[in-house]
Design an enzyme around this catalytic site. Structure first.
Site, PDB file in Angstrom:
ATOM      1  CB  VAL A   1      82.160 -13.548  36.905  1.00 44.69           C
ATOM      2  CG1 VAL A   1      83.442 -14.133  36.327  1.00 44.69           C
ATOM      3  CG2 VAL A   1      82.236 -13.540  38.431  1.00 44.69           C
ATOM      4  N   GLY A   2      80.921 -12.334  34.151  1.00 47.74           N
ATOM      5  CA  GLY A   2      80.928 -12.271  32.682  1.00 47.74           C
ATOM      6  C   GLY A   2      81.307 -10.885  32.175  1.00 47.74           C
TER       7      GLY A   2
ATOM      8  CB  CYS B   1      71.144 -19.874  33.699  1.00 45.88           C
ATOM      9  SG  CYS B   1      71.210 -21.214  32.513  1.00 45.88           S
TER      10      CYS B   1
ATOM     11  CD  GLU C   1      78.204 -22.181  25.784  1.00 48.95           C
ATOM     12  OE1 GLU C   1      79.134 -22.993  25.690  1.00 48.95           O
ATOM     13  OE2 GLU C   1      77.698 -21.846  26.865  1.00 48.95           O
TER      14      GLU C   1
ATOM     15  CE  LYS D   1      87.682 -21.007  37.276  1.00 44.24           C
ATOM     16  NZ  LYS D   1      87.330 -21.728  38.501  1.00 44.24           N
TER      17      LYS D   1
ATOM     18  CD  GLU E   1      74.998 -18.561  26.615  1.00 42.99           C
ATOM     19  OE1 GLU E   1      74.023 -18.100  27.243  1.00 42.99           O
ATOM     20  OE2 GLU E   1      75.094 -18.469  25.386  1.00 42.99           O
TER      21      GLU E   1
HETATM   22  P1  NAD Z   1      80.371 -17.398  38.893  1.00 44.81           P
HETATM   23  O1  NAD Z   1      80.286 -16.293  37.910  1.00 44.81           O
HETATM   24  O2  NAD Z   1      80.602 -17.070  40.303  1.00 44.81           O
HETATM   25  O3  NAD Z   1      81.541 -18.418  38.482  1.00 44.81           O
HETATM   26  C1  NAD Z   1      81.588 -19.031  37.204  1.00 44.81           C
HETATM   27  C2  NAD Z   1      83.024 -19.468  36.942  1.00 44.81           C
HETATM   28  O4  NAD Z   1      83.837 -18.299  36.795  1.00 44.81           O
HETATM   29  C3  NAD Z   1      83.654 -20.289  38.048  1.00 44.81           C
HETATM   30  O5  NAD Z   1      84.475 -21.283  37.493  1.00 44.81           O
HETATM   31  C4  NAD Z   1      84.472 -19.251  38.806  1.00 44.81           C
HETATM   32  O6  NAD Z   1      85.516 -19.790  39.564  1.00 44.81           O
HETATM   33  C5  NAD Z   1      84.973 -18.393  37.658  1.00 44.81           C
HETATM   34  N1  NAD Z   1      85.401 -17.036  38.023  1.00 44.81           N
HETATM   35  C6  NAD Z   1      85.042 -16.324  39.117  1.00 44.81           C
HETATM   36  N2  NAD Z   1      85.638 -15.104  39.078  1.00 44.81           N
HETATM   37  C7  NAD Z   1      86.375 -15.060  37.930  1.00 44.81           C
HETATM   38  C8  NAD Z   1      87.202 -14.078  37.337  1.00 44.81           C
HETATM   39  N3  NAD Z   1      87.395 -12.886  37.899  1.00 44.81           N
HETATM   40  N4  NAD Z   1      87.785 -14.362  36.151  1.00 44.81           N
HETATM   41  C9  NAD Z   1      87.583 -15.551  35.543  1.00 44.81           C
HETATM   42  N5  NAD Z   1      86.824 -16.537  36.081  1.00 44.81           N
HETATM   43  C10 NAD Z   1      86.225 -16.290  37.265  1.00 44.81           C
HETATM   44  O7  NAD Z   1      79.024 -18.258  38.698  1.00 44.81           O
HETATM   45  P2  NAD Z   1      78.533 -19.523  39.533  1.00 44.81           P
HETATM   46  O8  NAD Z   1      78.098 -19.071  40.884  1.00 44.81           O
HETATM   47  O9  NAD Z   1      79.540 -20.613  39.424  1.00 44.81           O
HETATM   48  O10 NAD Z   1      77.259 -19.981  38.668  1.00 44.81           O
HETATM   49  C11 NAD Z   1      75.997 -19.427  38.814  1.00 44.81           C
HETATM   50  C12 NAD Z   1      75.717 -18.419  37.717  1.00 44.81           C
HETATM   51  O11 NAD Z   1      75.873 -19.051  36.443  1.00 44.81           O
HETATM   52  C13 NAD Z   1      74.294 -17.902  37.717  1.00 44.81           C
HETATM   53  O12 NAD Z   1      74.294 -16.509  37.543  1.00 44.81           O
HETATM   54  C14 NAD Z   1      73.651 -18.603  36.526  1.00 44.81           C
HETATM   55  O13 NAD Z   1      72.560 -17.906  35.961  1.00 44.81           O
HETATM   56  C15 NAD Z   1      74.797 -18.693  35.587  1.00 44.81           C
HETATM   57  N6  NAD Z   1      74.574 -19.748  34.588  1.00 44.81           N
HETATM   58  C16 NAD Z   1      74.272 -19.369  33.296  1.00 44.81           C
HETATM   59  C17 NAD Z   1      74.014 -20.330  32.329  1.00 44.81           C
HETATM   60  C18 NAD Z   1      73.692 -19.931  30.905  1.00 44.81           C
HETATM   61  O14 NAD Z   1      73.863 -20.751  30.003  1.00 44.81           O
HETATM   62  N7  NAD Z   1      73.225 -18.711  30.653  1.00 44.81           N
HETATM   63  C19 NAD Z   1      74.075 -21.682  32.658  1.00 44.81           C
HETATM   64  C20 NAD Z   1      74.386 -22.032  33.968  1.00 44.81           C
HETATM   65  C21 NAD Z   1      74.647 -21.053  34.921  1.00 44.81           C
END
Ligand code: NAD
Length: 485
Positions: free
Chosen positions: A235-236, A287, A465, A179, A253
């Site tokens: 969200v995590g 990130c 990962e 997704k 992550e």
């Molecule tokens: P986000 O958390 O908004 O969304 C990530 C994914 O989760 C999307 O596909 C989104 O649709 C989905 N999602 C949203 N709500 C959900 C729910 N309730 N249940 C399940 N899935 C849901 O993040 P974003 O804005 O897409 O990305 C930016 C963030 O990602 C930043 O905080 C960045 O630091 C982080 N990031 C981390 C890493 C890493 O490896 N640590 C790498 C890249 C990005």
């Protein structure tokens, strides 16, 4: 928004069939020029998601019986297809996500490198043998895939991150429902098309476009045995809580607030040459982006002046223009968010040295100037929270001890870097810094395609990962005891 012949009509991929192409629940525009409608995609329902999960569950038993080197060969074929299409995928990535073309090429190459490494895992999925505790027993461990898994991915690395989840998941013998972020449906579609073309059988890899409703169904569906998520910490944490109720495995992550420490004995020019791309590359939307420069007081004036000079040289604009070194932010919400952080920093008493506004003459896209904030105290919001934009806080400290205290005083712990010529202080940093990826005299970004990727505290959770550590997420272990008869 009007679609054109250049608009890509993305569909879901369920059980080996593309469907709902032309559905326009999701419309994605080019962040560098919002009249260019890049893609449409279905905003899928819970029912669509359940069908994809069922397809992954139905395909699992047959896929896990294919011997691992054969699974690896399919991933290797996908790697070769990616290599042939690198330029096309990179251009689409720039158009859809906004990063400059050289960064887009680098991202696709990173996806390829991790896939290549994962393909080889097909010959390394072994267990261990152990000495026996009682006479005449032979004991060993063996691994098994965990089952259908969900790959939930963000928009900031929409090619590399799906690749580094899908490739090891498949080689380990799992089936996948992917997704992607609704902000990057077209690049995610290309990734899945390439795996399908490489020969991944129907149902083994599925793609469902959509927002939280799709993600939430994947997290709560009992047929999904593991959730590999990359995205925000907020969200995590919600995914972790939901998955805990049914004891599904999670690999999370999440965000970062990464420091670069510069000590007085460092090569200051080199430190700044690395700091600027680490902070402003990908428009700060990594990130692993460096968002705090923590500098020893006696060299702070010189570092600040070098930093200002180099930041002024950044050219903002559409990522497909060769002279441009920083593209737009991904969308309007991100632009508002970043501007809000800078305004609140100003209100808290910080000084904006450069940037802090939209650039002139670029009305069409979501642009923001590279911004350096000084007089920042560790307790300020701008020094603690992930801004996820081109904003760098400049913090002065008295010595390494204070630098470490400031660096560790945040809830994140993804990457960290230090510039020093003193080996003793470098090792103190390695020992005391709370971060999962540590660089000495190098920019504090991610790393190589065969080392574990992840962090401490609220940055990561579960098996790392990338590299062989990820096997600990995608596979379970059986301990086997054989009694001599
Ligand atoms: P986000 O958390 O908004 O969304 C990530 C994914 O989760 C999307 O596909 C989104 O649709 C989905 N999602 C949203 N709500 C959900 C729910 N309730 N249940 C399940 N899935 C849901 O993040 P974003 O804005 O897409 O990305 C930016 C963030 O990602 C930043 O905080 C960045 O630091 C982080 N990031 C981390 C890493 C890493 O490896 N640590 C790498 C890249 C990005």
């Amino acid at each position: 928004m009007k679609t054109t012949e250049k608009t890509i009509q993305c569909g879901n991929f369920i059980g080996g069939k593309w469907e709902q192409q032309g559905a326009n629940g999701i419309t994605r525009v080019n962040p560098a020029g919002v009249r260019d409608v890049v893609a449409t995609a279905p905003d899928s329902s819970v029912e669509d998601t359940r069908r994809a999960v069922q397809a992954a569950a139905d395909a699992f038993e047959r896929w896990r019986r294919i011997i691992p080197p054969e699974r690896g060969k399919i991933v290797r074929r996908a790697t070769q297809l990616f290599e042939a299409r690198l330029e096309e995928v990179a251009q689409l990535l720039t158009r859809e996500q906004g990063k400059i073309l050289s960064e887009a090429r680098g991202e696709v190459q990173r996806g390829i490198d991790i896939m290549e490494y994962s393909a080889g895992m097909g010959r390394r999925l072994g267990g261990q043998t152990f000495p026996t505790e009682v006479p005449h027993v032979f004991c060993f461990t063996t691994r098994q895939p965990i089952g259908p898994v969900a790959a939930i991915t963000p928009w900031n690395f929409p090619v590399a991150i799906p690749c580094w989840k899908i490739a090891p998941a498949l080689v380990c013998g799992n089936t996948v429902v992917c997704k992607p972020s609704p902000l990057t449906p077209a690049t995610a579609t290309r990734v899945v098309e390439i795996f399908a073309e490489a020969g991944v059988p129907p149902g083994v890899l599925n793609l469902v476009h959509g927002g939280p409703q799709v993600g939430s169904e994947l997290v709560n569906n009992r047929l999904i045995r593991g959730i590999s998520f990359t995205g925000s910490t907020k969200v995590g944490l919600a995914i972790h809580t939901a998955a805990a109720h049914r004891l599904a495995k999670v690999q999370l992550e999440m965000g970062g607030k990464n420091p670069q420490i510069i000590l007085h004995d460092a090569d200051l020019k080199k430190a700044v040459d690395h700091l600027v791309p680490a902070a402003f590359g990908s428009t700060g939307q990594r990130c692993t982006a460096t968002s705090r420069a923590i500098v020893e007081k006696q060299v702070a004036p010189e570092v600040a002046s070098l930093l200002l000079e180099k930041t002024k040289a950044i050219r903002i604009g559409p990522g497909d223009r060769p002279e441009v070194t920083m593209g737009p932010l991904v969308d309007e919400a991100r632009l508002r968010d970043v501007a809000g952080y800078v305004e609140r920093a100003r209100a808290e008493g910080a000084a904006i040295v450069i940037g802090g506004s939209a650039p002139e003459g670029l009305q069409e896209g979501y642009y923001y100037t590279p911004t350096i904030v000084r007089d920042v105290r560790p307790e300020h919001e701008i020094a603690r929270e992930e801004v996820f934009g081109p904003v760098l806080s400049f913090i002065e400290v008295s010595d390494l001890e204070e630098a470490l205290m400031v660096a560790n005083r945040v809830e994140y712990g993804l990457t960290a870097s230090i510039f020093t010529r003193d080996i003793g202080r470098a090792f103190t940093f390695v020992d005391k810094i709370e971060a999962g990826m540590i660089h000495i005299n190098r920019p504090g970004l991610g790393g190589f395609s065969h080392l574990p990727f992840g962090g401490f505290k609220h940055s990561s959770y579960g098996a790392r990962e990338v590299g062989d550590d990820t096997i600990n997420f995608y596979m379970d272990v059986k301990s086997v005891y054989i009694q001599e008869t």
